[in-house]
Design a protein around this motif. Structure first.
Motif, mmCIF file in Angstrom:
data_model
loop_
_atom_site.group_PDB
_atom_site.id
_atom_site.type_symbol
_atom_site.label_atom_id
_atom_site.label_comp_id
_atom_site.label_asym_id
_atom_site.label_seq_id
_atom_site.Cartn_x
_atom_site.Cartn_y
_atom_site.Cartn_z
ATOM 1 N N LYS A 98 7.358 -4.960 -3.007
ATOM 2 C CA LYS A 98 5.972 -5.072 -3.882
ATOM 3 C C LYS A 98 4.963 -5.852 -3.007
ATOM 4 C CE LYS A 98 7.580 -2.149 -6.841
ATOM 5 N NZ LYS A 98 7.432 -0.825 -6.992
ATOM 6 N N LEU A 99 4.125 -5.582 -2.232
ATOM 7 C CA LEU A 99 3.252 -6.484 -1.566
ATOM 8 C C LEU A 99 1.877 -6.317 -2.015
ATOM 9 C CD1 LEU A 99 4.422 -5.286 2.214
ATOM 10 C CD2 LEU A 99 5.247 -7.200 0.757
ATOM 11 N N SER A 100 1.436 -7.566 -2.194
ATOM 12 C CA SER A 100 0.138 -7.584 -2.808
ATOM 13 C C SER A 100 -0.992 -6.945 -2.240
ATOM 14 C CB SER A 100 -0.288 -9.114 -3.146
ATOM 15 O OG SER A 100 -0.583 -9.624 -1.762
ATOM 16 N N LYS A 101 -1.140 -6.624 -1.136
ATOM 17 C CA LYS A 101 -2.159 -6.035 -0.412
ATOM 18 C C LYS A 101 -1.664 -4.677 0.216
ATOM 19 C CE LYS A 101 -4.906 -9.910 0.382
ATOM 20 N NZ LYS A 101 -5.536 -11.000 1.550
ATOM 21 N N ALA A 102 -0.712 -4.112 -0.222
ATOM 22 C CA ALA A 102 -0.186 -2.746 0.401
ATOM 23 C C ALA A 102 0.126 -1.933 -0.695
ATOM 24 C CB ALA A 102 0.994 -3.168 1.218
ATOM 25 N N SER A 103 -0.317 -0.600 -0.655
ATOM 26 C CA SER A 103 0.079 0.445 -1.623
ATOM 27 C C SER A 103 1.687 0.592 -1.338
ATOM 28 C CB SER A 103 -0.674 1.789 -1.567
ATOM 29 O OG SER A 103 -0.620 2.158 -0.228
ATOM 30 N N CYS A 104 2.033 1.034 -2.838
ATOM 31 C CA CYS A 104 3.256 1.853 -2.681
ATOM 32 C C CYS A 104 3.520 3.132 -2.255
ATOM 33 C CB CYS A 104 3.986 1.404 -4.030
ATOM 34 S SG CYS A 104 4.070 -0.479 -4.359
ATOM 35 N N ARG A 105 4.357 3.600 -1.605
ATOM 36 C CA ARG A 105 4.954 5.009 -1.400
ATOM 37 C C ARG A 105 4.948 5.815 -2.639
ATOM 38 N NH1 ARG A 105 10.116 7.159 1.329
ATOM 39 N NH2 ARG A 105 9.609 9.176 1.122
ATOM 40 N N VAL A 106 4.428 6.821 -2.881
ATOM 41 C CA VAL A 106 4.706 7.836 -3.967
ATOM 42 C C VAL A 106 5.726 8.586 -3.604
ATOM 43 C CG1 VAL A 106 3.487 9.376 -5.485
ATOM 44 C CG2 VAL A 106 2.298 7.521 -4.764
ATOM 45 N N PHE A 107 6.978 8.582 -4.249
ATOM 46 C CA PHE A 107 8.025 9.594 -3.796
ATOM 47 C C PHE A 107 7.713 10.838 -4.862
ATOM 48 C CE2 PHE A 107 9.357 5.293 -3.268
ATOM 49 C CZ PHE A 107 10.431 5.479 -2.051
ATOM 50 N N THR A 108 8.274 11.850 -3.802
ATOM 51 C CA THR A 108 8.105 13.192 -4.532
ATOM 52 C C THR A 108 9.658 13.892 -4.751
ATOM 53 O OG1 THR A 108 8.044 14.263 -2.138
ATOM 54 C CG2 THR A 108 6.021 13.734 -3.323
ATOM 55 N N PRO A 109 9.994 14.915 -5.438
ATOM 56 C CA PRO A 109 11.188 15.372 -5.436
ATOM 57 C C PRO A 109 11.638 16.196 -4.209
ATOM 58 C CG PRO A 109 9.605 16.507 -6.625
ATOM 59 C CD PRO A 109 8.964 15.567 -6.342
#
Length: 151
Positions: A98-109
């Motif tokens: 979890k990085l303060s200035k980076a968006s998290c990857r959205v996982f898909t099924p």
């Protein structure tokens, strides 16, 4: 020495059969049983914390249920809910960092069988829709599992 101290310095830790690395290897089964007799009376977290307090590198081996029930992981948003058209809603492990200035990857099924046939053969391999359809009809490309075709 730190390990022995952490487990209460039992008399067996002073036995000749355990006083060198080679002797501990030779007597590993007996040593495992003696260590197990100490660990079996404690939770894995008690063992981990006691050893760590004594300066011994130790960690509890977590089961999937342990991870899913972990309040720290929950509070960090470690899990992500995904919706699958056939399997329904379920949780997967999300971004580990979890990085303060980076968006998290959205996982898909996982995709359904054949869901990306047109994309792979058309966009990636450059086949035209007519050629893709001929390959499907000719049995070179499968869009459903073989078992389903037999029914």
């Amino acid at each position: 020495e730190s390990f022995c101290h952490a487990i209460g310095d039992p008399l067996w830790t002073k036995e000749d059969r355990f006083n060198t690395f080679q002797k501990r290897l030779k007597n590993q089964s007996a040593l495992d049983e003696l260590v197990e007799s100490w660990t079996v009376e404690r939770s894995k977290y008690e063992v981990m914390e006691g050893l760590q307090m004594a300066g011994v590198a130790a960690g509890a081996v977590a089961t999937t249920k342990d991870l899913l029930d972990d309040p720290h992981l929950r509070s960090r948003g470690f899990f992500q809910n995904v919706q699958h058209p056939d399997a329904g809603s379920f949780e997967v492990i999300g971004s580990r960092a979890k990085l303060s200035k980076a968006s998290c990857r959205v996982f898909t099924p996982a995709p359904n069988f054949g869901q990306h046939t047109d994309y792979v053969f058309g966009n990636i391999l450059g086949m035209g829709q007519e050629d893709i359809q001929k390959a499907i009809e000719g049995g070179a490309i499968f869009t459903e599992p073989i078992e389903a075709q037999k029914e």
